[in-house]
Design an enzyme around this catalytic site. Structure first.
Site, PDB file in Angstrom:
ATOM      1  N   THR A  46       0.908  -1.189   0.006  1.00  0.00           N
ATOM      2  CA  THR A  46       0.206  -0.065  -0.172  1.00  0.00           C
ATOM      3  C   THR A  46       0.880   1.317  -0.255  1.00  0.00           C
ATOM      4  O   THR A  46       0.349   2.038  -0.721  1.00  0.00           O
ATOM      5  CB  THR A  46      -1.007  -0.023   1.316  1.00  0.00           C
ATOM      6  OG1 THR A  46      -1.700  -1.234   1.269  1.00  0.00           O
ATOM      7  CG2 THR A  46      -1.857   1.204   1.169  1.00  0.00           C
ATOM      8  N   THR A  47       1.992   1.381   0.742  1.00  0.00           N
ATOM      9  CA  THR A  47       2.767   2.404   0.884  1.00  0.00           C
ATOM     10  C   THR A  47       3.413   2.736  -0.512  1.00  0.00           C
ATOM     11  O   THR A  47       3.923   3.860  -0.793  1.00  0.00           O
ATOM     12  CB  THR A  47       3.864   2.041   1.914  1.00  0.00           C
ATOM     13  OG1 THR A  47       3.320   1.697   3.249  1.00  0.00           O
ATOM     14  CG2 THR A  47       4.767   3.179   2.110  1.00  0.00           C
ATOM     15  N   TYR A 109     -13.486  -2.868   0.761  1.00  0.00           N
ATOM     16  CA  TYR A 109     -14.843  -2.504   0.077  1.00  0.00           C
ATOM     17  C   TYR A 109     -15.853  -3.145   0.068  1.00  0.00           C
ATOM     18  O   TYR A 109     -17.049  -3.201   0.525  1.00  0.00           O
ATOM     19  CB  TYR A 109     -14.524  -1.926  -1.112  1.00  0.00           C
ATOM     20  CG  TYR A 109     -15.666  -1.289  -1.735  1.00  0.00           C
ATOM     21  CD1 TYR A 109     -15.914   0.416  -1.270  1.00  0.00           C
ATOM     22  CD2 TYR A 109     -16.757  -1.585  -2.716  1.00  0.00           C
ATOM     23  CE1 TYR A 109     -17.165   0.801  -1.932  1.00  0.00           C
ATOM     24  CE2 TYR A 109     -17.808  -0.960  -3.029  1.00  0.00           C
ATOM     25  CZ  TYR A 109     -18.068   0.352  -2.636  1.00  0.00           C
ATOM     26  OH  TYR A 109     -18.836   1.105  -2.986  1.00  0.00           O
ATOM     27  N   TYR A 134      -2.514 -10.242   5.482  1.00  0.00           N
ATOM     28  CA  TYR A 134      -2.620  -8.715   5.755  1.00  0.00           C
ATOM     29  C   TYR A 134      -3.756  -8.425   6.303  1.00  0.00           C
ATOM     30  O   TYR A 134      -4.768  -8.117   5.598  1.00  0.00           O
ATOM     31  CB  TYR A 134      -1.942  -8.003   4.663  1.00  0.00           C
ATOM     32  CG  TYR A 134      -1.626  -6.660   5.152  1.00  0.00           C
ATOM     33  CD1 TYR A 134      -1.545  -6.007   6.256  1.00  0.00           C
ATOM     34  CD2 TYR A 134      -1.575  -5.492   3.916  1.00  0.00           C
ATOM     35  CE1 TYR A 134      -1.479  -4.573   6.626  1.00  0.00           C
ATOM     36  CE2 TYR A 134      -1.123  -4.188   4.244  1.00  0.00           C
ATOM     37  CZ  TYR A 134      -1.101  -3.740   5.376  1.00  0.00           C
ATOM     38  OH  TYR A 134      -0.962  -2.353   5.758  1.00  0.00           O
ATOM     39  N   ARG A 139      -7.999   0.323   6.673  1.00  0.00           N
ATOM     40  CA  ARG A 139      -8.019   0.600   5.186  1.00  0.00           C
ATOM     41  C   ARG A 139      -9.076  -0.553   4.392  1.00  0.00           C
ATOM     42  O   ARG A 139      -9.513   0.052   3.217  1.00  0.00           O
ATOM     43  CB  ARG A 139      -6.421   0.279   4.560  1.00  0.00           C
ATOM     44  CG  ARG A 139      -5.674   1.414   4.768  1.00  0.00           C
ATOM     45  CD  ARG A 139      -4.118   1.222   3.948  1.00  0.00           C
ATOM     46  NE  ARG A 139      -3.432   1.979   4.190  1.00  0.00           N
ATOM     47  CZ  ARG A 139      -3.336   3.137   3.478  1.00  0.00           C
ATOM     48  NH1 ARG A 139      -4.166   3.373   2.284  1.00  0.00           N
ATOM     49  NH2 ARG A 139      -2.216   4.117   3.743  1.00  0.00           N
ATOM     50  N   LYS A 163       0.717 -10.253   8.961  1.00  0.00           N
ATOM     51  CA  LYS A 163       1.000  -8.794   9.090  1.00  0.00           C
ATOM     52  C   LYS A 163      -0.215  -8.154   9.921  1.00  0.00           C
ATOM     53  O   LYS A 163      -1.099  -7.957   8.844  1.00  0.00           O
ATOM     54  CB  LYS A 163       1.337  -8.076   7.958  1.00  0.00           C
ATOM     55  CG  LYS A 163       1.609  -6.436   8.093  1.00  0.00           C
ATOM     56  CD  LYS A 163       2.023  -5.734   6.702  1.00  0.00           C
ATOM     57  CE  LYS A 163       2.080  -4.259   7.174  1.00  0.00           C
ATOM     58  NZ  LYS A 163       2.333  -3.420   5.911  1.00  0.00           N
ATOM     59  N   ILE A 205       6.656  -5.213   9.578  1.00  0.00           N
ATOM     60  CA  ILE A 205       6.692  -4.725   8.089  1.00  0.00           C
ATOM     61  C   ILE A 205       6.394  -3.127   8.141  1.00  0.00           C
ATOM     62  O   ILE A 205       5.255  -2.873   8.556  1.00  0.00           O
ATOM     63  CB  ILE A 205       5.748  -5.307   7.186  1.00  0.00           C
ATOM     64  CG1 ILE A 205       6.307  -6.795   7.091  1.00  0.00           C
ATOM     65  CG2 ILE A 205       5.695  -4.628   5.824  1.00  0.00           C
ATOM     66  CD1 ILE A 205       5.538  -7.556   6.050  1.00  0.00           C
TER      67      ILE A 205
END
Length: 290
Positions: A46-47, A109, A134, A139, A163, A205
């Site tokens: 994502t980063t 979503y 993850y 998010r 994660k 992470i």
């Protein structure tokens, strides 16, 4: 898979002023982390603003990082989405020969229930590839509860690590207490890194870690060695800067630090924008204290 232990960093994607990928800066970023103690690199998380990269750009970023890294650090590749069959197909078709595992975010979503989340990761496990779960409810809009994670961990050995970035640290501790042998947890929240590692986690992470790899890696190693006081001295020094980089969303804050350090240029792709002048000034002032 103990090779993924310590500090992994979720690399940003540097851009030029015209918003093309800045491969020279990406080289600098990878070298900076290798030289300063980072344990492994996470590509296209994502980063990395992966959602704004074209398929061709993703391919170029992957190839560039593999080439620059030159097998010096283990690599993890981000492949996730909210269409289970498509994510499964991407994992099956990807060339993962240079990667230790795939980091796959829970479906966003759609907001599936726990059974839907279980079935999603069951489908990904059927690829036979090493998959990192993850969980980042802030998010995705949905929490992978500890019971679901533990169910997956017990049934599918290639779902070998999570994660975890739930807002409730008790969820981390529940997984660590009950997890089967061979399953690991790393923090997905930079500020939780030290307590989670001391509780039996395998590190983090990290986002902030790519800007302060020496400090963050030293802190985690001290935690592994049980040197709590020394580890918390580093943790406490980095708390304020860690909070600041997320104040207006990720990765706008970390890009301020990396730009101030001369590693990248401070550009983001819409819908993300640069940190406000006020936040930029606060980050720069806090950097001077570290």
């Amino acid at each position: 898979m103990s090779i993924l232990k310590g500090v992994g960093v979720a690399l940003v994607t540097p851009f030029n002023e015209d918003l093309s990928v800045d491969f020279d800066s990406l080289t600098k970023l990878v070298e900076y982390n290798i030289e300063n103690g980072t344990n492994y690199l996470v590509v296209l998380g994502t980063t990395a603003e992966a959602a704004t990269l074209s398929a061709e750009e993703k391919k170029q970023v992957i190839e560039h990082i593999i080439k620059v890294n030159n097998k010096r650090l283990p690599l993890v590749l981000g492949i996730g989405g909210n269409d289970t069959l498509d994510v499964k197909k991407q994992i099956e078709e990807a060339d993962l020969s240079a990667f230790e595992a795939v980091l796959s975010v829970s479906p966003y979503y759609n907001k599936p229930n726990q059974e839907g989340l279980y079935q999603h990761y069951k489908a990904l496990a059927s690829t036979g590839k090493n998959i990192i779960i993850y969980n980042v409810p802030s998010r995705t809009g949905q929490n992978v509860e500890a019971e679901t994670t533990l169910r997956l961990a017990k049934e599918f050995p290639n779902l070998f690590l999570i994660k975890e970035a739930a807002p409730n640290i008790l969820q981390y501790f529940d997984i660590l207490r009950k997890k089967p042998e061979g399953f690991s947890l790393v923090s997905g929240d930079d500020e939780y890194t030290l307590p989670v590692t001391l509780a039996g986690g395998d590190g983090v992470i990290s986002v902030i870690g790519q800007a302060y790899p020496k400090e963050f890696s030293t802190m985690v190693q001290l935690a592994f060695e049980g040197k709590v006081k020394e580890a918390y001295a580093i943790h406490n020094r980095l708390v304020d800067i860690t909070r600041l980089i997320f104040a207006e969303g990720n990765p706008c804050g970390i890009k301020v630090i990396l730009a101030e350090k001369g590693i990248i240029k401070n550009y983001l792709r819409l819908p993300l924008v640069k940190a406000s002048e006020g936040l930029h000034a606060k980050i720069k002032a806090e950097m001077a204290t570290i």
